[in-house]
Design an enzyme around this catalytic site. Structure first.
Site, PDB file in Angstrom:
ATOM      1  N   ASP A 168       0.837  -1.210   0.000  1.00 29.94           N
ATOM      2  CA  ASP A 168       0.000   0.000   0.000  1.00 29.94           C
ATOM      3  C   ASP A 168       0.870   1.258   0.000  1.00 29.94           C
ATOM      4  O   ASP A 168       2.000   1.228   0.484  1.00 29.94           O
ATOM      5  CB  ASP A 168      -0.909  -0.043   1.244  1.00 29.94           C
ATOM      6  CG  ASP A 168      -2.062   0.936   1.135  1.00 29.94           C
ATOM      7  OD1 ASP A 168      -2.322   1.466   0.031  1.00 29.94           O
ATOM      8  OD2 ASP A 168      -2.704   1.195   2.171  1.00 29.94           O
ATOM      9  N   GLY A 169       0.287   2.334  -0.521  1.00 32.64           N
ATOM     10  CA  GLY A 169       0.960   3.635  -0.443  1.00 32.64           C
ATOM     11  C   GLY A 169       1.600   4.098  -1.741  1.00 32.64           C
ATOM     12  O   GLY A 169       2.288   5.124  -1.744  1.00 32.64           O
ATOM     13  N   ASN A 170       1.358   3.390  -2.811  1.00 30.71           N
ATOM     14  CA  ASN A 170       1.945   3.809  -4.101  1.00 30.71           C
ATOM     15  C   ASN A 170       1.457   5.196  -4.512  1.00 30.71           C
ATOM     16  O   ASN A 170       2.232   6.025  -4.988  1.00 30.71           O
ATOM     17  CB  ASN A 170       1.567   2.823  -5.218  1.00 30.71           C
ATOM     18  CG  ASN A 170       2.163   1.452  -5.017  1.00 30.71           C
ATOM     19  OD1 ASN A 170       2.984   1.260  -4.141  1.00 30.71           O
ATOM     20  ND2 ASN A 170       1.740   0.486  -5.827  1.00 30.71           N
ATOM     21  N   ARG A 221      -0.137   9.031 -10.187  1.00 33.66           N
ATOM     22  CA  ARG A 221      -0.228   7.822  -9.356  1.00 33.66           C
ATOM     23  C   ARG A 221       0.466   6.624  -9.995  1.00 33.66           C
ATOM     24  O   ARG A 221       1.080   5.810  -9.313  1.00 33.66           O
ATOM     25  CB  ARG A 221      -1.703   7.481  -9.099  1.00 33.66           C
ATOM     26  CG  ARG A 221      -2.419   8.485  -8.215  1.00 33.66           C
ATOM     27  CD  ARG A 221      -3.883   8.090  -8.050  1.00 33.66           C
ATOM     28  NE  ARG A 221      -4.010   6.744  -7.536  1.00 33.66           N
ATOM     29  CZ  ARG A 221      -3.944   6.422  -6.249  1.00 33.66           C
ATOM     30  NH1 ARG A 221      -3.754   7.361  -5.354  1.00 33.66           N
ATOM     31  NH2 ARG A 221      -4.066   5.180  -5.858  1.00 33.66           N
ATOM     32  N   HIS A 269       2.994   3.209  -8.790  1.00 34.12           N
ATOM     33  CA  HIS A 269       2.876   1.774  -9.072  1.00 34.12           C
ATOM     34  C   HIS A 269       4.130   1.266  -9.787  1.00 34.12           C
ATOM     35  O   HIS A 269       4.626   0.179  -9.514  1.00 34.12           O
ATOM     36  CB  HIS A 269       1.634   1.492  -9.930  1.00 34.12           C
ATOM     37  CG  HIS A 269       0.350   1.894  -9.265  1.00 34.12           C
ATOM     38  ND1 HIS A 269       0.049   1.552  -7.974  1.00 34.12           N
ATOM     39  CD2 HIS A 269      -0.717   2.607  -9.703  1.00 34.12           C
ATOM     40  CE1 HIS A 269      -1.147   2.030  -7.648  1.00 34.12           C
ATOM     41  NE2 HIS A 269      -1.623   2.681  -8.682  1.00 34.12           N
ATOM     42  N   LEU A 329      11.240 -20.463  -4.193  1.00 34.73           N
ATOM     43  CA  LEU A 329      10.132 -19.648  -3.676  1.00 34.73           C
ATOM     44  C   LEU A 329       8.915 -19.728  -4.611  1.00 34.73           C
ATOM     45  O   LEU A 329       9.079 -19.738  -5.834  1.00 34.73           O
ATOM     46  CB  LEU A 329      10.617 -18.188  -3.602  1.00 34.73           C
ATOM     47  CG  LEU A 329       9.589 -17.110  -3.301  1.00 34.73           C
ATOM     48  CD1 LEU A 329       9.106 -17.199  -1.859  1.00 34.73           C
ATOM     49  CD2 LEU A 329      10.186 -15.714  -3.548  1.00 34.73           C
TER      50      LEU A 329
HETATM   51  C1  FPP Z   1      -1.876   0.124  -3.412  1.00 33.83           C
HETATM   52  O1  FPP Z   1      -1.414   1.459  -3.375  1.00 33.83           O
HETATM   53  C2  FPP Z   1      -1.267  -0.604  -4.507  1.00 33.83           C
HETATM   54  C3  FPP Z   1      -1.951  -1.205  -5.531  1.00 33.83           C
HETATM   55  C4  FPP Z   1      -3.406  -1.128  -5.652  1.00 33.83           C
HETATM   56  C5  FPP Z   1      -1.275  -1.899  -6.626  1.00 33.83           C
HETATM   57  C6  FPP Z   1      -0.049  -2.677  -6.317  1.00 33.83           C
HETATM   58  C7  FPP Z   1       0.693  -2.865  -7.572  1.00 33.83           C
HETATM   59  C8  FPP Z   1       2.032  -2.789  -7.734  1.00 33.83           C
HETATM   60  C9  FPP Z   1       2.989  -2.619  -6.624  1.00 33.83           C
HETATM   61  C10 FPP Z   1       2.626  -2.821  -9.098  1.00 33.83           C
HETATM   62  C11 FPP Z   1       2.804  -4.084  -9.799  1.00 33.83           C
HETATM   63  C12 FPP Z   1       2.865  -5.341  -9.038  1.00 33.83           C
HETATM   64  C13 FPP Z   1       3.566  -6.441  -9.415  1.00 33.83           C
HETATM   65  C14 FPP Z   1       3.351  -7.727  -8.687  1.00 33.83           C
HETATM   66  C15 FPP Z   1       4.535  -6.432 -10.525  1.00 33.83           C
HETATM   67  P1  FPP Z   1      -2.468   2.626  -3.551  1.00 33.83           P
HETATM   68  O2  FPP Z   1      -2.538   2.985  -4.999  1.00 33.83           O
HETATM   69  O3  FPP Z   1      -3.765   2.257  -2.936  1.00 33.83           O
HETATM   70  O4  FPP Z   1      -1.785   3.779  -2.726  1.00 33.83           O
HETATM   71  P2  FPP Z   1      -2.511   4.950  -1.925  1.00 33.83           P
HETATM   72  O5  FPP Z   1      -3.306   4.300  -0.820  1.00 33.83           O
HETATM   73  O6  FPP Z   1      -1.359   5.762  -1.402  1.00 33.83           O
HETATM   74  O7  FPP Z   1      -3.358   5.706  -2.894  1.00 33.83           O
END
Ligand code: FPP
Length: 233
Positions: free
Chosen positions: A8-10, A21, A25, A119
């Site tokens: 979380d937190g991207n 955003r 990711h 793994l």
């Molecule tokens: C949540 O952060 C993250 C996601 C919904 C997506 C996760 C995806 C990746 C890390 C990229 C690709 C993954 C792989 C396995 C290659 P958020 O967007 O909800 O962040 P926020 O809460 O700060 O808005």
């Protein structure tokens, strides 16, 4: 044996840098790379990553399509590396809702890595813990010869997407949120939880080690009292 991660937190990572955003990711895929490598080296058997929830479809269409593109790119570019490192890839979630091109790539990589014994990386894609439980119930009802009086927790678990995967020992969630967000609801019954304020794109090997050191200090009782024998009932 098994670490599950809510990455979380991207979005906040990107916003704090005045970036769109999707850049969060994209940076998150680098963290994925490092964490997969670290878990492989540590001899952990399963790593489950919450990459796309069923609820994530509620995001703007542009973000959704770019997220799937990132996942497809990851699968396309990393296949040889996975094989080289003996990493098996599996996906859990509702497959028929995954975009066709991603699904094709996914199934190709699953096939290529099926027999590898390092793994296992489990990608939760179009995943919802509640939907998984409902899907299990549907499968059970479709099996006409099942004896409902003999259905117990162990048998039920064999109808989940995670039938071949042990329950997570440790759940890691980044960005400080204190929620399980519909992730592995059944499987998480006795998982230890470790939460860090670090945003996912900044998550590194050091954080995995911190989580593991903390995990090692925990006493897992599974509802019992440590050092006391079970009641004779
Ligand atoms: C949540 O952060 C993250 C996601 C919904 C997506 C996760 C995806 C990746 C890390 C990229 C690709 C993954 C792989 C396995 C290659 P958020 O967007 O909800 O962040 P926020 O809460 O700060 O808005």
């Amino acid at each position: 044996r098994h670490i599950a991660v809510i990455m979380d937190g991207n979005g906040r990572w990107a916003a704090s840098r005045n970036l769109p955003r999707i850049e969060g990711h994209r940076a998150g895929t680098k963290a994925v790379q490092e964490i997969v490598e670290t878990c492989g080296r540590l001899g952990i058997k399963f790593l489950t990553l919450y990459a796309f929830s069923k609820e994530n479809w509620k995001r703007p269409a542009r973000e959704v399509s770019r997220l799937w593109n990132l996942l497809e790119d990851y699968l396309r570019k990393k296949d040889q590396e996975l094989v080289k490192n003996k990493i098996r890839l599996l996906a859990i979630g509702q497959r028929n809702g995954i975009p066709a091109s991603v699904r094709k790539e996914l199934e190709k990589v699953e096939g290529m890595t099926r027999d590898l014994d390092g793994l296992t990386v489990v990608l939760a894609l179009n995943y919802s813990g509640r939907a998984e439980i409902v899907d299990a119930v549907k499968r059970i009802f479709r099996e006409r010869n099942i004896d409902l009086d003999r259905l117990d927790e162990q048998t039920f678990a064999r109808y989940l997407y995670t039938a071949s995967i042990p329950d997570p020992d440790l759940l890691i969630r980044t960005s400080g949120e204190l929620r399980v967000s519909n992730f592995l609801l059944w499987q998480m019954a006795y998982s230890e939880i470790w939460i860090t304020p670090v945003f996912w794109p900044d998550f590194r090997r050091l954080h995995v080690l911190q989580a593991l050191v903390d995990y090692q200090k925990r006493e897992r009782r599974f509802g019992a009292v440590h050092g006391q024998p079970a009641a004779d009932v």
